[in-house]
Design a protein around this motif. Structure first.
Motif, PDB file in Angstrom:
ATOM      1  N   ASP A 127       0.623  -1.323   0.013  1.00  0.00           N
ATOM      2  CA  ASP A 127       0.059  -0.085   0.056  1.00  0.00           C
ATOM      3  C   ASP A 127       0.825   1.129  -0.201  1.00  0.00           C
ATOM      4  O   ASP A 127       0.548   2.310  -0.741  1.00  0.00           O
ATOM      5  CB  ASP A 127      -0.849   0.037   1.167  1.00  0.00           C
ATOM      6  N   ALA A 128       2.011   1.237   0.667  1.00  0.00           N
ATOM      7  CA  ALA A 128       2.880   2.500   0.827  1.00  0.00           C
ATOM      8  C   ALA A 128       3.393   2.788  -0.604  1.00  0.00           C
ATOM      9  O   ALA A 128       3.849   3.836  -0.782  1.00  0.00           O
ATOM     10  CB  ALA A 128       3.703   2.279   1.792  1.00  0.00           C
ATOM     11  N   ILE A 129       3.569   1.879  -1.252  1.00  0.00           N
ATOM     12  CA  ILE A 129       4.472   1.634  -2.783  1.00  0.00           C
ATOM     13  C   ILE A 129       3.277   2.138  -3.859  1.00  0.00           C
ATOM     14  O   ILE A 129       3.377   3.453  -4.127  1.00  0.00           O
ATOM     15  CB  ILE A 129       4.788   0.517  -2.978  1.00  0.00           C
ATOM     16  N   ASN A 130       2.116   1.757  -3.561  1.00  0.00           N
ATOM     17  CA  ASN A 130       1.008   1.668  -4.525  1.00  0.00           C
ATOM     18  C   ASN A 130       0.367   3.337  -4.371  1.00  0.00           C
ATOM     19  O   ASN A 130      -0.352   3.459  -5.402  1.00  0.00           O
ATOM     20  CB  ASN A 130      -0.120   0.472  -4.525  1.00  0.00           C
ATOM     21  N   ARG A 131       0.335   3.967  -3.370  1.00  0.00           N
ATOM     22  CA  ARG A 131      -0.400   5.219  -3.289  1.00  0.00           C
ATOM     23  C   ARG A 131       0.255   6.011  -4.316  1.00  0.00           C
ATOM     24  O   ARG A 131      -0.428   6.995  -4.782  1.00  0.00           O
ATOM     25  CB  ARG A 131      -0.032   5.803  -1.943  1.00  0.00           C
ATOM     26  N   ASP A 132       1.589   5.897  -4.738  1.00  0.00           N
ATOM     27  CA  ASP A 132       2.160   6.586  -5.794  1.00  0.00           C
ATOM     28  C   ASP A 132       1.543   6.373  -7.143  1.00  0.00           C
ATOM     29  O   ASP A 132       1.142   7.208  -7.710  1.00  0.00           O
ATOM     30  CB  ASP A 132       3.639   6.436  -5.983  1.00  0.00           C
ATOM     31  N   PHE A 133       1.430   5.091  -7.246  1.00  0.00           N
ATOM     32  CA  PHE A 133       0.611   4.670  -8.743  1.00  0.00           C
ATOM     33  C   PHE A 133      -0.903   5.159  -8.893  1.00  0.00           C
ATOM     34  O   PHE A 133      -1.203   5.852  -9.899  1.00  0.00           O
ATOM     35  CB  PHE A 133       0.751   3.267  -8.883  1.00  0.00           C
ATOM     36  N   VAL A 134      -1.620   4.987  -7.728  1.00  0.00           N
ATOM     37  CA  VAL A 134      -3.016   5.607  -7.816  1.00  0.00           C
ATOM     38  C   VAL A 134      -3.235   7.027  -7.878  1.00  0.00           C
ATOM     39  O   VAL A 134      -4.207   7.697  -8.215  1.00  0.00           O
ATOM     40  CB  VAL A 134      -3.718   5.002  -6.707  1.00  0.00           C
ATOM     41  N   SER A 135      -2.105   7.741  -7.559  1.00  0.00           N
ATOM     42  CA  SER A 135      -2.004   9.198  -7.608  1.00  0.00           C
ATOM     43  C   SER A 135      -1.306   9.532  -9.075  1.00  0.00           C
ATOM     44  O   SER A 135      -1.244  10.791  -9.138  1.00  0.00           O
ATOM     45  CB  SER A 135      -1.215   9.824  -6.518  1.00  0.00           C
ATOM     46  N   GLY A 136      -0.904   8.685  -9.876  1.00  0.00           N
ATOM     47  CA  GLY A 136      -0.420   9.006 -11.142  1.00  0.00           C
ATOM     48  C   GLY A 136       1.077   9.087 -11.401  1.00  0.00           C
ATOM     49  O   GLY A 136       1.642   9.972 -12.040  1.00  0.00           O
ATOM     50  N   ARG A 137       1.743   8.794  -9.874  1.00  0.00           N
ATOM     51  CA  ARG A 137       3.301   9.283  -9.775  1.00  0.00           C
ATOM     52  C   ARG A 137       3.880   7.710 -10.093  1.00  0.00           C
ATOM     53  O   ARG A 137       3.847   6.768  -9.162  1.00  0.00           O
ATOM     54  CB  ARG A 137       3.344   9.632  -8.258  1.00  0.00           C
ATOM     55  N   ASN A 138       4.660   7.760 -11.127  1.00  0.00           N
ATOM     56  CA  ASN A 138       5.186   6.357 -11.808  1.00  0.00           C
ATOM     57  C   ASN A 138       6.815   6.506 -11.495  1.00  0.00           C
ATOM     58  O   ASN A 138       7.474   6.595 -12.368  1.00  0.00           O
ATOM     59  CB  ASN A 138       4.760   6.271 -13.167  1.00  0.00           C
ATOM     60  N   VAL A 139       7.292   6.359 -10.405  1.00  0.00           N
ATOM     61  CA  VAL A 139       8.485   6.654 -10.045  1.00  0.00           C
ATOM     62  C   VAL A 139       9.215   5.074  -9.397  1.00  0.00           C
ATOM     63  O   VAL A 139      10.443   5.188  -8.865  1.00  0.00           O
ATOM     64  CB  VAL A 139       8.625   7.682  -8.936  1.00  0.00           C
ATOM     65  N   ILE A 140       8.349   4.212  -9.156  1.00  0.00           N
ATOM     66  CA  ILE A 140       8.990   2.879  -8.192  1.00  0.00           C
ATOM     67  C   ILE A 140       8.597   1.717  -9.036  1.00  0.00           C
ATOM     68  O   ILE A 140       8.022   1.593  -9.955  1.00  0.00           O
ATOM     69  CB  ILE A 140       8.125   2.640  -7.191  1.00  0.00           C
ATOM     70  N   ALA A 141      10.127   0.928  -9.308  1.00  0.00           N
ATOM     71  CA  ALA A 141       9.902  -0.245 -10.012  1.00  0.00           C
ATOM     72  C   ALA A 141      10.059  -1.600  -9.002  1.00  0.00           C
ATOM     73  O   ALA A 141      10.407  -1.395  -7.745  1.00  0.00           O
ATOM     74  CB  ALA A 141      10.897  -0.421 -11.066  1.00  0.00           C
ATOM     75  N   PHE A 142       9.576  -2.760  -9.396  1.00  0.00           N
ATOM     76  CA  PHE A 142       9.477  -3.876  -8.424  1.00  0.00           C
ATOM     77  C   PHE A 142      10.375  -5.068  -8.836  1.00  0.00           C
ATOM     78  O   PHE A 142      10.635  -5.398  -9.986  1.00  0.00           O
ATOM     79  CB  PHE A 142       7.919  -4.556  -8.579  1.00  0.00           C
ATOM     80  N   LEU A 143      11.223  -5.555  -8.026  1.00  0.00           N
ATOM     81  CA  LEU A 143      12.014  -6.464  -8.005  1.00  0.00           C
ATOM     82  C   LEU A 143      11.613  -7.879  -7.639  1.00  0.00           C
ATOM     83  O   LEU A 143      11.129  -7.799  -6.351  1.00  0.00           O
ATOM     84  CB  LEU A 143      13.485  -6.302  -7.513  1.00  0.00           C
ATOM     85  N   ASN A 144      11.618  -9.233  -8.155  1.00  0.00           N
ATOM     86  CA  ASN A 144      10.835 -10.356  -7.506  1.00  0.00           C
ATOM     87  C   ASN A 144      11.872 -11.403  -6.968  1.00  0.00           C
ATOM     88  O   ASN A 144      12.728 -11.871  -7.582  1.00  0.00           O
ATOM     89  CB  ASN A 144      10.266 -10.926  -8.820  1.00  0.00           C
TER      90      ASN A 144
END
Length: 756
Positions: free
Chosen positions: A357-374
């Motif tokens: 949720d702490a990561i995704n709040r950026d995406f739901v606000s249209g801020r596309n600055v984080i990438a995910f490593l698996n």
């Protein structure tokens, strides 16, 4: 305490020391003259001895730059603002610039062919043979030991040396460690003087912190959270300044520093608010070096900088890493509206909801600055590559996506991208490239069946890759004679034990990345030939080749038919089976190749801005591409097929054996802003983790907003998008980059499920 004054202070200094302000590529650090004079009067010295002298001369002549509204120290004033260590823009690049001709001198014919292949879009030649960029400093080793204990390890290694080369390496590593100790001491002394001269209480406090700390850290291992942050930032910046290698990673901060924070908290030395203020100031130093309001075509490297922080995942023992530092970094990045440092978040299918949720709040606000490593994909890939489990768990990703086991290796992950589709192009169209590049492709006109086509094309690919790798291994082995790095190497595990520089294979692991580009285009091209010419027999191979060679002009109906054939991303048995076969065969055909440092080449699936640049050089192909069309990135399907189901896309990638790609495998997707929420994004990220894909680049966008931003950029200054391993303000992109981004497939934001 307000941080506005720090932002202004950083801006004032770095504006005056930017790439453009200092003369761009023509910039020559003044210390180069001193170093040239030293080399001229000491012609008997080896490269490693000259590097040790470079450390010492820089340490003796630099003038420390102190930012009085920050408690961190690192700026040596001997580089352009944007410099991350890449040779040429800072003092540390002197030895490399002086000796780089040796790469060509080793074999002028090989060198010219290697660069010609770059010009023709066959493969990248970022630097001659060796990847001098995309490093991660071995922070954990220093945080655990301090430079003092590493120096003691060197003292132990010295009498064990068996030849002149080993002795020189260890001696010069020791000189490097002492030079770095002196650099820190100079900062401490300067801060003490400045502290006594200022009347500003806040500045006096910060300067006092530096004065008290720099004399010890990082020579001693840090005892507090603040000292840990100082250690990381100092080593990141100073290694770049004196070593001349690109420092792309700021470390796995929550794993490395969480225990120091907790200890401070329990001892009453630090409050959460004070820790948060430190993190904010720490992170501002990265973006403070950059002017992200410039159009990208007026900025250094089009605004792409390597600096990345890693969060989450697990530690060496498999324990989950998610602590107050994790959330403080995410909060600071969000609240300060930062683009840099980049943030790469490690996830698993069991990642905590509050973390996602702490990561995704950026995406739901249209801020596309984080990438995910698996973790669930990348750690098994490292194990398959023969690496130790605890070491594999300490992976990070370099500037964009290059996987590095922090403290154990330099993975050389981004200097030789390979264009699969260009080989398909040369197989079909022929051309003069072979004379310049040494890469010759057999034609498929006489093929009698699809097995013949497949064998010829894959043989061409394998032969071209092996040619590139052999050239790099043969000529790149002189890297230690060009610019060894004994200080960096001393801090890297096993180099002192082996008494060998990392450029000579001294690291525990010595891989060289082999990233493949245009994978989906390549798969789709073979699928189109298989379907149209040999299964449905809709046309002959000769007719299809005529259409392709005509750039599909006059063959529009056949092109339309090609676009209806199975394709990578549709999750059909036909496409999944062929895609898996292709990757397996390329892996088998390149297995056992030895690189310039004696280690393996390891596959990856990603490329950078070459999706545009190489697209312009790649002629029409059987998948329906016309000459000049953009290429596909990583394991992302072609935009020629507008599949909108994210599940099919993930499942197609999941059908591949991505443990064959320890260098990384990257999926890039765009989702419609306004149709996603925290829950749907978390489901997507868990599905991604289950898939085995290495990295997810995601955007949540409104296409109408993007179009309006093109027409009225003044209204959309804060619109940030994720591009090719980095994020940037949309309105600062070139029109070509904007058009490429808008044209990407927009996926439905449904509930993804991954096939078992």
């Amino acid at each position: 305490m307000s941080i506005d004054r720090l932002c202004a202070e950083l801006r004032d200094y770095y504006d005056a020391h930017s790439f453009s302000a200092l003369g761009g590529a023509a910039y020559r650090p003044p210390v180069f003259d001193t170093l040239d004079d030293y080399a001229a009067t000491h012609p008997e010295l080896s490269a490693v001895q000259l590097k040790a002298a470079q450390y010492e001369i820089i340490a003796d002549t630099f003038e420390p730059v102190l930012f009085r509204n920050s408690p961190f120290y690192s700026e040596m004033g001997m580089k352009v603002a944007e410099y991350d260590g890449v040779p040429g823009l800072g003092a540390g690049g002197w030895l490399f610039k002086r000796n780089a001709h040796l790469f060509r001198d080793a074999s002028p014919a090989d060198y010219d062919q290697y660069l010609a292949a770059n010009r023709h879009g066959i493969h990248l030649a970022y630097g001659p043979y060796a990847d001098y960029d995309h490093h991660c400093f071995p922070y954990s080793n220093v945080l655990e030991n301090g430079l003092e204990r590493i120096y003691a390890q060197a003292e132990t290694a010295l009498p064990q040396c068996s030849n002149r080369e080993e002795t020189q390496f260890v001696e010069c590593a020791m000189r490097g460690l002492l030079a770095v100790r002196r650099i820190a001491t100079v900062f401490g002394d300067a801060a003490a003087t400045a502290r006594d001269e200022t009347g500003d209480p806040g500045q006096k406090r910060f300067l006092g912190m530096i004065a008290e700390t720099a004399g010890r850290v990082p020579w001693d291992k840090p005892r507090t959270f603040y000292e840990g942050l100082c250690t990381v930032w100092f080593l990141h910046e100073v290694c770049a300044s004196i070593e001349g290698i690109g420092m792309s990673v700021m470390g796995h901060l929550d794993r490395m520093l969480g225990h120091l924070y907790q200890r401070d908290l329990e001892a009453g030395r630090l409050t959460p608010g004070e820790a948060y203020d430190l993190i904010c100031r720490f992170m501002l130093h990265t973006e403070g070096k950059l002017d992200l309001n410039k159009p990208v075509d007026e900025a250094y490297n089009r605004h792409e900088q390597g600096d990345v922080i890693i969060l989450g995942g697990c530690d060496e023992h498999g324990n989950e890493v998610c602590n107050p530092i994790t959330f403080m970094v995410l909060n600071a990045h969000h609240e300060l509206k930062l683009i840099y440092p980049k943030v790469h978040c490690r996830v698993t299918q069991n990642s905590r909801k509050d973390y996602l949720d702490a990561i995704n709040r950026d995406f739901v606000s249209g801020r596309n600055v984080i990438a995910f490593l698996n973790d669930d994909g990348l750690i098994p890939a490292q194990l398959k590559a023969g690496k130790n489990l605890q070491d594999a768990r300490r992976y990070v990703a370099g500037g964009c996506w290059e996987i590095i086991l922090e403290g154990y290796e330099h993975s050389a992950g981004a200097n030789c991208y390979f264009n699969l589709l260009r080989i398909m192009d040369m197989t079909i169209h022929g051309g003069p490239e072979a004379a310049d590049t040494g890469v010759a492709c057999n034609g498929i006109d006489a093929a009698q069946g699809f097995d013949d086509v497949y064998r010829i094309v894959l043989d061409n690919v394998t032969r071209a890759i092996r040619h590139m790798c052999a050239t790099m291994a043969r000529n790149g082995s002189i890297w230690p004679m060009v610019s060894p790095s004994p200080f960096f190497s001393a801090c890297l595990a096993d180099c002192l034990e082996k008494r060998r520089d990392y450029t000579a294979g001294g690291g525990r692991y010595n891989p060289h990345g082999l990233p493949l580009g245009a994978f989906a285009n390549f798969v789709d091209s073979l699928l189109a030939m298989q379907t149209l010419c040999f299964e449905s027999q809709h046309c002959s191979l000769a007719e299809l080749l005529r259409a392709i060679r005509a750039d599909w002009v006059g063959y529009e109906a056949l092109r339309a038919r090609a676009l209806t054939t199975p394709h990578f991303g549709d999750n059909t048995p036909e496409s999944n089976t062929l895609a898996r076969r292709i990757l397996n065969d390329i892996e088998a055909g390149t297995r056992g190749l030895t690189n310039e440092r004696g280690g393996p080449f390891q596959l990856g699936l990603y490329i950078y801005r070459e999706v545009i640049g190489w697209g312009k050089l790649t002629r029409a192909t059987p998948d329906g591409r016309r000459a000049g069309d953009v290429l596909t990135q990583g394991v992302t399907p072609s935009r020629l097929h507008r599949d909108q189901a994210i599940t099919s896309t993930i499942n197609s990638a999941s059908a591949l054996d991505l443990t064959a790609c320890p260098a990384n495998s990257v999926l890039t997707v765009s989702l419609p802003l306004g149709t996603v929420n925290l829950e749907t994004l978390a489901q997507l990220e868990r599905a991604f983790a289950t898939s085995g894909i290495g990295m997810l680049q995601m955007n949540c966008i409104d296409r109408e907003q993007l179009l309006d931003a093109q027409a009225r950029p003044e209204r959309h200054q804060d619109l940030v998008v994720r591009l090719y391993g980095y994020s940037a303000r949309f309105v600062q992109l070139t029109a070509e980059m904007q058009d490429e981004f808008i044209a990407r497939t927009l996926y439905e934001a449904g509930t993804p499920s991954v096939q078992a």
